[in-house]
Design an enzyme around this catalytic site. Structure first.
Site, short mmCIF file in Angstrom:
data_model
loop_
_atom_site.label_atom_id
_atom_site.label_comp_id
_atom_site.label_asym_id
_atom_site.label_seq_id
_atom_site.Cartn_x
_atom_site.Cartn_y
_atom_site.Cartn_z
N THR A 130 -20.08 -12.16 -30.47
CA THR A 130 -19.04 -13.08 -30.05
C THR A 130 -19.10 -13.29 -28.54
O THR A 130 -18.95 -14.40 -28.04
CB THR A 130 -17.66 -12.52 -30.44
OG1 THR A 130 -17.75 -12.05 -31.77
CG2 THR A 130 -16.60 -13.56 -30.32
N PRO A 152 -21.77 -4.84 -36.20
CA PRO A 152 -20.50 -5.21 -35.56
C PRO A 152 -20.37 -4.59 -34.17
O PRO A 152 -20.85 -3.48 -33.94
CB PRO A 152 -19.43 -4.63 -36.49
CG PRO A 152 -20.12 -4.04 -37.64
CD PRO A 152 -21.58 -4.08 -37.43
N GLY A 153 -19.75 -5.33 -33.29
CA GLY A 153 -19.43 -4.78 -31.97
C GLY A 153 -20.59 -4.78 -31.00
O GLY A 153 -20.52 -4.18 -29.94
N THR A 154 -21.67 -5.46 -31.34
CA THR A 154 -22.82 -5.44 -30.44
C THR A 154 -22.80 -6.60 -29.46
O THR A 154 -23.73 -6.78 -28.70
CB THR A 154 -24.14 -5.46 -31.23
OG1 THR A 154 -24.01 -6.42 -32.27
CG2 THR A 154 -24.45 -4.11 -31.81
N GLU A 156 -19.11 25.01 -40.74
CA GLU A 156 -19.77 24.32 -39.62
C GLU A 156 -20.93 25.14 -39.09
O GLU A 156 -21.98 24.59 -38.72
CB GLU A 156 -18.77 24.03 -38.50
CG GLU A 156 -17.62 23.10 -38.88
CD GLU A 156 -18.09 21.80 -39.51
OE1 GLU A 156 -19.20 21.35 -39.19
OE2 GLU A 156 -17.35 21.25 -40.35
N ASP A 209 -19.97 15.69 -46.99
CA ASP A 209 -21.38 16.10 -47.03
C ASP A 209 -21.99 15.69 -48.37
O ASP A 209 -23.08 15.13 -48.43
CB ASP A 209 -21.51 17.62 -46.92
CG ASP A 209 -20.97 18.13 -45.61
OD1 ASP A 209 -20.92 17.34 -44.66
OD2 ASP A 209 -20.59 19.32 -45.55
P1 ADP Z 1 -19.39 -8.69 -32.38
O1 ADP Z 1 -20.85 -8.46 -32.29
O2 ADP Z 1 -18.79 -7.90 -33.48
O3 ADP Z 1 -19.01 -10.12 -32.36
P2 ADP Z 1 -18.07 -8.68 -29.88
O4 ADP Z 1 -18.91 -9.65 -29.19
O5 ADP Z 1 -16.74 -9.15 -30.34
O6 ADP Z 1 -18.84 -8.00 -31.07
O7 ADP Z 1 -17.90 -7.43 -28.93
C1 ADP Z 1 -16.69 -6.74 -28.81
C2 ADP Z 1 -16.50 -6.23 -27.42
O8 ADP Z 1 -17.46 -5.25 -27.11
C3 ADP Z 1 -16.70 -7.28 -26.39
O9 ADP Z 1 -15.53 -8.00 -26.16
C4 ADP Z 1 -17.13 -6.48 -25.16
O10 ADP Z 1 -16.00 -5.98 -24.49
C5 ADP Z 1 -17.88 -5.33 -25.76
N1 ADP Z 1 -19.31 -5.55 -25.73
C6 ADP Z 1 -20.14 -5.60 -26.79
N2 ADP Z 1 -21.41 -5.77 -26.42
C7 ADP Z 1 -21.40 -5.86 -25.09
C8 ADP Z 1 -22.43 -6.05 -24.11
N3 ADP Z 1 -23.70 -6.19 -24.42
N4 ADP Z 1 -22.05 -6.08 -22.81
C9 ADP Z 1 -20.76 -5.93 -22.47
N5 ADP Z 1 -19.76 -5.75 -23.34
C10 ADP Z 1 -20.07 -5.71 -24.63
#
Ligand code: ADP
Length: 667
Positions: A239, A234-236, A456, A530
């Site tokens: 979309t 996720p977040g890579t 820690e 842990d």
């Molecule tokens: P997912 O892979 O979950 O669909 P998204 O495409 O929604 O992730 O990414 C979420 C946000 O993270 C994007 O709107 C952007 O702002 C940031 N982001 C993620 N990857 C990149 C990238 N390679 N370059 C620039 N921004 C990125």
């Protein structure tokens, strides 16, 4: 999802906001009811039969009558009103002086009317004939009546989300929920906005080409691919990539999530799929983007037979049919995104459906630098901010995390009333994103604080002294989010892990609890996260990776995800027992090892904990002062890493006794 674009046209999806409030209908209904009441000025009149009237007439009680179309109003003489019969009939009715008290109906019968009039005249009764027969009033009453009904109906439709309602659920339930971005107008994301991911972009560039100049390919007899699947954590930026394709190709972009298909009604999913494809074909060339496609694309089940699952299967079947059904050259390309490609149905992945799988990985150092550059652009930066430094501080962060950090840093800087965002703001943002909000006011007793510091310090000491533990970045006992302290590591770039490495990691993770035991002779609940991690890791070693002698080269891992639903274990009771024993053995052995290491280096552990109590945060450099150089010449910071680890993940104990109010630093 990036939210820079606005959908121009919403198909059945979110509706344009209406400016009026539908609650005014309540008011209108009330007014109408009142109006109808006003028209009904017969309310003070008692209804009688014509025979009663005849009686009254015979008694000589009637003073006058008003013939009003088919109704006759009767006025009784004043003194006759004293009679028992009238008193009885008119009890409870508010009488107006001189106004009629009774009414009776003679129907639309002119002869009857004539008869009544003549009879009355014969008895010297006042007769008034109202020439107008109240057509207007009647019509108005009917209009009001129907008006009210229509309004009530409209209101109820609205409530149900009828055709004009905001949700449109009941009547549009089978329609696709896709958001539509019209080509070239609103998807202003391009490949330039996507940092890194060069290989993925290259693959996708080809799809853009297909959409722009399909002829180039079809002339040569090539078939245009139907779909591509973006796979990655996720977040890579999956979309984002999909949007960039739409932006580059300037074609309509239908975006929706896999879960949008699923509703509690049977057959809705399939119908939505049909509708979606119909719309997309009408606008071809176009792109359909289905986010989280695993919500519908999960392998069709073998062992579960629940209703919701059937519905999901129907939806998936429809999707498979549609992907096959539309001709190769209709110009609709389907992009799917998921982080669980392993659970997808094989039929979905075969060529002709999602022909291509594009892996979108976590960004490495260089990619992180590029992503930072994209997201730093809109910020007002202090000159001292070094992009590479930031990228190095954020191993294992996804693009979305980085975007979040940049924004968080700007917010922190604004809170501190700075004119530009500084390096420290970014570092604080990183801490905040990983650990959650700093809880400066969390009340922690001195004793607890000591225990946290030693915990820690125990992690830090063991990880410093075992060969394969990840290099330490810093140790903190500042409470954040749900954790009371943390040791942060920079994990190595590693694709394969050996038994020794896993053992060392387990040993370092147990270092916290071991330190508590050695120093205080007792352990606390502080090691929850842990222990959770260690247990999972040990079970994985034994049951998945084949890293245990007794279990041998056997893996019970099921990449199809089917076993998630399975109630029975794929091994015998005896094996289960061996697994449990082996896991216990691994963990206990590493715990003993951690205790040994800490006992041997008790002085250093104490020195570290003492410093931690003083400074609250200590860095790798401070450790070097205490321990000297790390015994195993660990190569310096490697760029690609997995995650920083949180040390103490303590869920707040429910109903814990109130802490003694003590303040932080302890010597
Ligand atoms: P997912 O892979 O979950 O669909 P998204 O495409 O929604 O992730 O990414 C979420 C946000 O993270 C994007 O709107 C952007 O702002 C940031 N982001 C993620 N990857 C990149 C990238 N390679 N370059 C620039 N921004 C990125």
């Amino acid at each position: 999802m990036e939210n820079t674009e606005k959908p121009i046209k919403n198909l059945p999806g979110p509706r344009p906001k209406r400016s009026f409030n539908f609650y005014w209908i309540y008011g209108v209904i009330v007014v109408m009811i009142l109006a109808m009441g006003l028209f009904n000025f017969n309310s003070h009149v008692v209804r009688i039969d014509i025979s009663d009237y005849d009686n009254f007439l015979a008694q000589g009680d009637v003073q006058g009558i008003i013939v009003n179309g088919d109704a006759v109003m009767v006025t009784i003489k004043k003194d006759s009103l004293e009679k028992e019969v009238h008193k009885k009939r008119l009890a409870g009715v508010t009488l107006e002086a001189g106004a009629p008290q009774y009414t009776f109906y003679i129907g639309n019968n002119p002869q009857m009317q004539q008869q009544v009039i003549e009879q009355a005249r014969a008895k010297q009764v006042d007769v008034r004939i109202n020439p107008q027969n109240d057509m207007g009033k009647e019509v108005l009453q009917w209009v009001l009546f129907f008006g009210a009904i229509i309004l009530v109906w409209m209101f109820m439709m609205r409530r149900m989300g009828g055709p004009s309602g905001p949700g449109g659920q009941i009547f549009n339930i089978g329609k696709s929920r896709a958001q539509v971005f019209e080509g070239g107008k609103s998807t202003d994301v391009t490949f330039a906005d996507v940092a890194g991911l060069d290989e993925a972009k290259e693959e996708l560039q080809e799809i853009v080409d297909f959409l722009k100049t399909p002829k180039k390919y079809t002339d040569l007899g090539a078939k245009i691919p139907k779909g591509a699947l973006l796979v990655g954590p996720p977040g890579t930026g999956k979309t984002l990539l999909a949007k960039a394709i739409a932006g580059e190709a300037q074609v309509p972009f239908f975006s929706l999530s896999g879960s949008d298909f699923v509703e509690m009604f049977v057959g809705v999913g399939a119908s939505r799929v049909r509708d979606l494809f119909k719309q997309a074909k009408e606008k071809a060339p176009s792109i359909i983007f289905i986010d989280e496609i695993d919500a519908i694309g999960r392998a069709r089940g073998r062992n579960i037979n629940m209703g919701s699952n059937d519905e999901r299967e129907n939806t998936l079947n429809q999707l498979l049919t549609e992907m096959d059904g539309f001709g190769t050259n209709t110009g609709v390309i389907i992009l799917g995104a998921t982080n669980r490609a392993d659970v997808l149905d094989r039929a979905l992945l075969r060529p002709g459906r999602f022909d291509r799988q594009i892996f979108v990985d976590m960004p490495d150092l260089n990619e992180r630098i590029a992503i930072f550059k994209v997201h730093l652009k809109p910020l007002k930066l202090d000159i001292a901010v070094d992009v590479e430094f930031l990228a190095r501080q954020t191993p294992g962060f996804s693009g979305a995390d980085i975007a979040n950090i940049c924004n968080e840093a700007a917010l922190i800087a604004a809170r501190r009333k700075k004119s530009a965002v500084e390096k420290q703001d970014f570092l604080d943002a990183v801490d905040r994103v990983i650990g959650g909000l700093e809880k400066k006011n969390k009340i922690i007793t001195n004793e607890e604080k000591r225990s946290i510091a030693f915990h820690e310090a125990g992690h830090a000491t063991v990880s410093w002294l075992v060969e394969h533990a990840s290099p330490l970045v810093k140790v903190t006992i500042v409470p954040r989010g749900r954790s009371l302290g943390a040791a942060w590591y920079l994990p190595d770039e590693r694709h394969l892990t050996t038994t020794e490495q896993m053992n060392d990691e387990i040993c370092a993770a147990l270092g916290g609890r071991a330190a508590e035991e050695i120093m205080f002779g007792k352990v606390s609940t502080g090691a929850l996260s842990d222990l959770e991690k260690v247990t999972k890791q040990a079970y994985a070693m034994v049951t998945m990776y084949g890293l245990n002698d007794k279990i041998g080269n056997i893996s019970f891992y099921d990449s199809t995800g089917q076993s998630e639903y399975s109630l029975s274990k794929p091994y015998s009771d005896h094996t289960a027992q061996v697994i449990d024993e082996e896991v216990r053995h691994i963990v206990e052995a590493q715990y003993a090892r951690a205790k040994q290491i800490l006992t041997d280096h008790k002085d250093k552990l104490t020195a570290l904990a003492t410093q931690l109590l003083e400074k609250e945060v200590i860095f790798k450099e401070d450790l070097e002062v205490i321990f000297g150089d790390r015994p195993f010449g660990h190569p310096e910071e490697k760029p690609k890493a997995i995650a920083a680890e949180n040390g103490l993940g303590l869920p707040a104990p429910a109903g814990a006794p109130a802490h003694k109010e003590d303040n932080t630093t302890v010597a």
